[in-house]
Write an enzyme that holds these catalytic residues in place. Structure first.
Site, PDB file in Angstrom:
ATOM      1  N   GLU A  10       0.901  -0.996   0.123  1.00 14.41           N
ATOM      2  CA  GLU A  10       0.087  -0.062   0.053  1.00 14.41           C
ATOM      3  C   GLU A  10       0.998   1.071  -0.001  1.00 14.41           C
ATOM      4  OE1 GLU A  10      -4.010  -1.395   0.203  1.00 14.41           O
ATOM      5  OE2 GLU A  10      -3.159   0.744   0.076  1.00 14.41           O
ATOM      6  N   CYS A  46      -3.198   8.574   3.988  1.00 17.35           N
ATOM      7  CA  CYS A  46      -2.784   8.063   2.506  1.00 17.35           C
ATOM      8  C   CYS A  46      -4.274   8.344   1.774  1.00 17.35           C
ATOM      9  CB  CYS A  46      -2.463   6.666   2.540  1.00 17.35           C
ATOM     10  SG  CYS A  46      -3.744   5.719   3.388  1.00 17.35           S
TER      11      CYS A  46
END
Ligand code: TXE
Length: 487
Positions: free
Chosen positions: A236, A270
């Site tokens: 990720e 994020c």
């Protein structure tokens, strides 16, 4: 005090800027010893019925609740008082209780049994075999939450887990491991090593699968190291999330949603909004309202619980943000508010920063800035807005705010992002447990980390096939007539 000869890393306090303590780095031989211990214990853990693993995880939940205050304080010290820190133990508890409900049906769905379609005398049974040891390498922006997001389903799956948290935010580890120590069956299969990228590489050398959350450059190094060992890795790697605001959008709604999406936790999330595309007809009114609201956001420099956003967690993050801003201004961007790193009480802060006159030649529109930055770019047509939003190597989340859901949905369907927020931003928590999504580009590689079926990342599915009929004999095989069937 670290033992003589042990490498240490200075741990900076994000609110004062001072070094609070030296973090002793786990030596490579100790990483290997811990991995061997976990791997040995994992056999017993995997042999337990799932119901027993669920019972152990429920007990762990109870310990997390009992230690929530200490965990919140430590995670808050790590992050400088990000709002999420106060609830981080409860986020972990929600994650665990979700898996207590979802693990059984998810694994049941994965099972196949019954007759073969192609060979009727053969019966098929499946078996799910957990990877023995999963390595989790996590970042500094939501220290405990992002350490447990993958560790928890791996434990439910029957794996052991070796966690290497970020060396920037290690304070949560002690109270977390106190809760683990109080559940002996869990302490056998879950452990932590401390250090930086070098220790991360030591973890990769000793495990069977890696879950990594972090930046693109380091994600690439992790992927190479996993490839050299031929072990699976799930990455990720951040985002550059766009928000499209159409000409029919309600400006008050759109500015409220975009502001929160862009500056919550000082933009160190994020799935923060990092790019904003506004139809030219409302651009100026939108920017004026966004600046007005941005200037009402307060810093929590005097009291972590009194203010909307805190300091930068990572000491080098302001440099990255300022470099992006300098490049943008040099290429014609205008900073309307914010944009200056302020040192307050030793912490490094930046107020919400609104830019206009930006374009895609600028770093700030291409690379992850990871700060409270709101670059606004005008567009003329929806096609142009979609093209701009999709012009990225990332694809974590995106947002569309329009005059109606009916107008927004067709735009949302054209965006290359694993999750798209409609009429708002920052809805990622809404999808947890309901749906596993696949991020686009470098944001998420290797499969979905959300949704009940994401537990399958940690299992290999085996087919066991029984032939209830006579085995075929090679003597009965007719050599293929290479000349083809006789006319
Ligand atoms: O990442 P780093 P950071 C992204 C976020 C930002 C970054 C911030 O967008 O870009 O992560 O986190 C270890 N071999 N996401 O700065 O530096 C390091 O010790 C093995 C995206 O911490 O990459 C740390 O534990 N390990 C995400 C971890 O990697 C190595 C959500 C991450 O460090 C290593 C949160 C190496 N060579 C943040 N080098 C999402 N998309 O969900 C470093 N590490």
């Amino acid at each position: 005090m670290a033992e003589a000869g042990v490498r240490t890393i200075p741990i900076r306090n994000p609110r004062t800027g001072a070094t609070d303590f030296e973090l002793p780095v786990t030596p490579p031989e100790e990483v290997a010893r811990k991995a061997a211990r976990l791997r040995e214990n994992q056999k017993r853990w995997a042999a337990r019925p799932l119901s027993e693993r669920i019972a152990v995880m429920r007990r762990w939940s109870g310990e997390l609740v009992a230690h929530a205050k200490a965990i919140g304080a430590a995670d808050g010290a790590d992050t400088g008082g990000c709002h999420t820190s106060q609830f981080t133990a409860f986020i972990a508890v929600a994650n665990i209780s979700g898996w207590c409900e979802d693990a059984e049906p998810a694994l049941a769905r994965a099972h196949v049994s019954g007759p073969s379609i192609t060979m009727p005398t053969v019966e098929i049974r499946s078996q799910l075999v957990p990877y023995p040891l999963v390595g989790v390498i996590s970042p500094w922006n939501a220290p405990m939450m992002l350490s447990l997001l993958d560790a928890v389903p791996a434990l439910f799956a029957g794996c052991a887990v070796l966690l290497k948290p970020s060396e920037v935010t290690p304070r949560f580890v002690e109270p977390l491991m106190e809760t683990v120590r109080r559940v002996p069956e869990l302490a056998e299969v879950f452990d932590v090593v401390l250090g930086d990228g070098r220790t991360g590489q030591d973890v990769i050398a000793n495990v069977d699968l890696i879950c990594f959350t972090g930046s693109v450059p380091n994600g690439r190094k992790v992927a190479v190291a996993c490839a050299e060992r031929l072990i699976p890795c799930f990455l990720e790697l951040g985002g550059k999330d766009p928000a499209i605001v159409t000409e029919t959008a309600d400006i008050d709604r759109a500015t409220t949603a975009v502001l929160r999406g862009g500056v919550y936790a000082t933009g160190q999330v994020c799935y923060s909004v990092e790019r904003i595309y506004v139809h030219e007809s409302i651009h100026d009114r939108f920017v004026e309202e966004l600046v007005r609201k941005a200037q009402q956001v307060r810093l929590n420099d005097r009291d972590p619980l009194d203010g909307h956003i805190g300091p930068f967690i990572f000491v080098r993050q302001p440099e990255i943000v300022e470099a992006h801003l300098r490049d943008a201004v040099a290429k014609g961007a205008k900073v309307l508010t914010g944009g200056v790193t302020e040192t307050l009480g030793g912490g490094l802060y930046m107020r919400p920063t609104v830019l206009t006159d930006v374009n895609h030649s600028m770093i700030i529109m291409r690379e992850e800035t990871f700060g409270p930055i709101l670059p606004v770019m005008r567009y003329r047509t929806v096609d142009e807005a979609v093209e701009l939003a999709n012009d990225t190597m990332f694809g974590l989340t995106a947002s569309v705010i329009a005059g109606s859901e009916a107008e927004a949905l067709p735009i949302a369907e054209r965006l290359n992002a694993g999750s798209v927020n409609v009429q708002d931003t920052f809805l990622t928590f809404a999808k947890l447990r309901r749906i596993g999504t696949h991020s686009f580009g470098v944001s998420g590689l290797g499969g979905s980390r959300t949704g009940p079926d994401s537990i399958m990342r940690f299992l290999r599915r085996k087919a066991i096939m029984t032939n209830h009929g006579a085995p075929a004999s090679i003597l009965d095989d007719k050599p293929a007539d290479v000349a083809g069937p006789r006319r």
